[in-house]
Enzyme design. Structure first.
Site, mmCIF file in Angstrom:
data_model
loop_
_atom_site.group_PDB
_atom_site.id
_atom_site.type_symbol
_atom_site.label_atom_id
_atom_site.label_comp_id
_atom_site.label_asym_id
_atom_site.label_seq_id
_atom_site.Cartn_x
_atom_site.Cartn_y
_atom_site.Cartn_z
ATOM 1 N N HIS A 188 0.837 -1.206 0.000
ATOM 2 C CA HIS A 188 0.000 0.000 0.000
ATOM 3 C C HIS A 188 0.867 1.250 0.000
ATOM 4 C CE1 HIS A 188 -4.144 -1.568 1.533
ATOM 5 N NE2 HIS A 188 -3.695 -2.241 0.501
ATOM 6 N N PRO A 192 -3.113 -0.193 19.263
ATOM 7 C CA PRO A 192 -2.929 -0.638 17.876
ATOM 8 C C PRO A 192 -3.141 0.433 16.805
ATOM 9 C CG PRO A 192 -5.019 -1.438 18.734
ATOM 10 C CD PRO A 192 -4.321 -0.781 19.883
ATOM 11 N N TYR A 205 -9.084 4.916 8.477
ATOM 12 C CA TYR A 205 -9.162 5.218 9.907
ATOM 13 C C TYR A 205 -10.262 6.267 10.062
ATOM 14 C CZ TYR A 205 -4.620 2.968 10.798
ATOM 15 O OH TYR A 205 -3.585 2.074 10.928
ATOM 16 N N TYR A 228 4.349 6.434 10.198
ATOM 17 C CA TYR A 228 3.530 5.268 9.851
ATOM 18 C C TYR A 228 4.322 4.228 9.064
ATOM 19 C CZ TYR A 228 -0.789 2.712 9.049
ATOM 20 O OH TYR A 228 -1.758 1.731 9.049
ATOM 21 N N LYS A 273 1.984 -0.381 15.161
ATOM 22 C CA LYS A 273 3.418 -0.439 15.464
ATOM 23 C C LYS A 273 3.869 -1.688 16.243
ATOM 24 C CE LYS A 273 4.856 3.067 13.410
ATOM 25 N NZ LYS A 273 5.025 2.554 12.084
HETATM 26 C C1 PHB Z 1 -5.094 -4.714 11.119
HETATM 27 O O1 PHB Z 1 -5.245 -4.884 9.891
HETATM 28 O O2 PHB Z 1 -5.294 -5.641 11.928
HETATM 29 C C2 PHB Z 1 -4.702 -3.376 11.613
HETATM 30 C C3 PHB Z 1 -4.402 -2.377 10.706
HETATM 31 C C4 PHB Z 1 -4.032 -1.130 11.164
HETATM 32 C C5 PHB Z 1 -3.969 -0.890 12.518
HETATM 33 C C6 PHB Z 1 -4.242 -1.905 13.423
HETATM 34 C C7 PHB Z 1 -4.611 -3.154 12.970
HETATM 35 O O3 PHB Z 1 -3.631 0.351 12.962
#
Ligand code: PHB
Ligand code: APR
Length: 390
Positions: free
Chosen positions: A72, A292, A201, A384, A296
């Site tokens: 990505h 999460p 997000y 990120y 990270k």
């Molecule tokens: C996930 O795909 O499980 C995932 C992706 C981004 C995050 C946390 C978990 O910030």
């Protein structure tokens, strides 16, 4: 039994460390409390930083990652009914992220280890570590009903947050730093093609939501919930309904599918310092936890073991302890950067009742800033995808 490096825990940290050491000709034994089936089916994180994906590929553990990992170049932030793209690669020197489940990383590493006939013991119990300040630290454990002693040069505590290694460090030595959050994530894995090409997000007045994925046929979705949320109150229909509300946009709908897995994870920020005591080195969740939201956790765990493997390699090659002595400080710099970034992403995106409307206005202002200022977006992007230097 004797080995060079005794590794407690076969999560991503322990398994990767063992592999990196093997590549350098250093012996290790991994002791895992759970069964192989259990660790290969635990649904966990799924975002690898550019450099971490490269670490696995360069170490010869990335064949399937290279084939099946989805690269990505951006993520999307949604708030106030609009989506805004953060072009990660454009802002961070072309670096990318790779979507590949932690579960898959674990399966690949377990297969490599067992195919090579190297020691990885499952379902060990009564694990304890001792003589940490001597030159012969030991791990005691029980396997197939027999008590065993493993003598090592060093021990790697890769046994996660609830493991036994960190608590073996005297409380007079260990400092702990932590923050609790009064929310958690309810996550599902669903058999449906992801409704968006990139992660979303979403900030929403009802609480945060995240759209992620595992493959072209598997979506991974989360909603903010209480830390002790009872799953009985969340039949699949209610989860989808809430996801539709929080992720919904005019002209876009979230495709629904069969829910394959559902779980609640609490959130905390936690760091233990130092990450070393005598001949015991902590790595991964055994030493630190991040919420999460910054994706990270897995990346930090693999960074720790990369630093540890390099330090052990230098020690065995040259006898110099300099890199081992620098291990904790070196890791903690990156850990604290990730702690800040994860806390910041979490605070910007989650509903926090204690902060009231003032907090909500601050969040929206920050989100607008991050999605309109090149400087602010660059800061998010480089954290990120993973900073080269911290
Ligand atoms: C996930 O795909 O499980 C995932 C992706 C981004 C995050 C946390 C978990 O910030
Ligand atoms: N003896 C042996 N093994 C143990 C013990 C013990 N006493 N206690 C725990 N373990 C095992 C666990 O069963 C688990 O398989 O240690 C392993 C630790 O693995 P993880 O919890 O996955 O931790 P780590 O390898 O540091 O990976 C960090 O995992 O939780 C996610 O978000 C986190 O992505 C990050 C990653």
């Amino acid at each position: 039994m004797r080995t060079q490096v005794g590794i407690v825990g076969a999560g991503p940290a322990g398994l990767t460390l063992a592999h990196l050491l093997h590549v350098m000709g250093i012996e290790s034994v991994i002791l895992e409390h759970r069964s192989r089936d259990y660790i290969e089916h635990r649904v966990r994180a799924g975002v690898l930083e550019h450099a971490i994906a490269e670490l696995l590929v360069d170490a010869g553990a990335g064949d399937r990652l290279r084939r099946e990992g989805i690269v990505h170049h951006g993520i999307e932030l949604q708030f106030a009914g609009e989506r805004h793209r953060i072009p990660l690669s454009e802002l961070a020197d072309g670096r990318t992220i790779v979507i590949y489940g932690q579960t898959e990383v674990v399966k690949d590493l377990v297969a490599l280890r067992l195919d090579a006939g190297l020691p990885l013991l499952f379902e060990v119990s009564d694990v304890s570590v001792d003589a940490l300040e001597s030159e012969r630290p030991i791990v005691r454990y029980t396997h197939d009903g027999e008590a065993q002693v493993l003598e090592c040069d060093v021990i790697a505590g890769c046994d996660g947050f609830h493991g036994i290694c960190r608590p073996s460090i005297p409380t007079t030595v260990l400092r702990e730093f932590s923050r609790e959050y009064d929310f958690g994530w309810l996550g599902i894995l669903a058999a449906v093609a992801p409704s968006n090409d990139e992660l979303v997000y979403a900030h929403h007045e009802r609480g945060f939501a995240l759209l992620s994925l595992r493959s072209p046929e598997l979506s991974r979705l989360y909603i903010q919930c209480r830390p002790d949320e009872d799953l009985d109150g969340w039949p699949d229909e209610r989860v989808w309904e809430e996801l539709q509300i929080r992720l919904g946009l005019d002209g876009w709908t979230l495709a629904e599918g069969r829910v394959l897995e559902k779980g609640v994870t609490g959130m905390r920020s936690y760091v233990a310092e130092p990450m070393r005591h005598g001949r015991l080195f902590l790595a991964g969740d055994a030493a630190h936890i991040v919420p999460p939201t910054g994706a990270k956790g897995l990346n930090l765990a693999l960074h720790d073991v990369q630093v540890l493997a390099d330090a052990l390699g230098a020690w065995y090659r040259t006898g110099s302890q300099a890199l081992l002595d620098a291990y904790s400080t070196e890791c903690l710099r990156r850990v604290w950067r990730a702690e800040h970034f994860s806390w910041w992403m979490t605070s910007m995106l989650h509903r926090a009742d204690a902060d009231g409307d003032f907090g909500l206005r601050l969040q929206l202002s920050q989100l607008r800033y991050v999605t309109t200022s090149h400087a602010a977006a660059t800061s998010l992007a480089e954290n990120y995808v993973g900073l080269e230097r911290v």
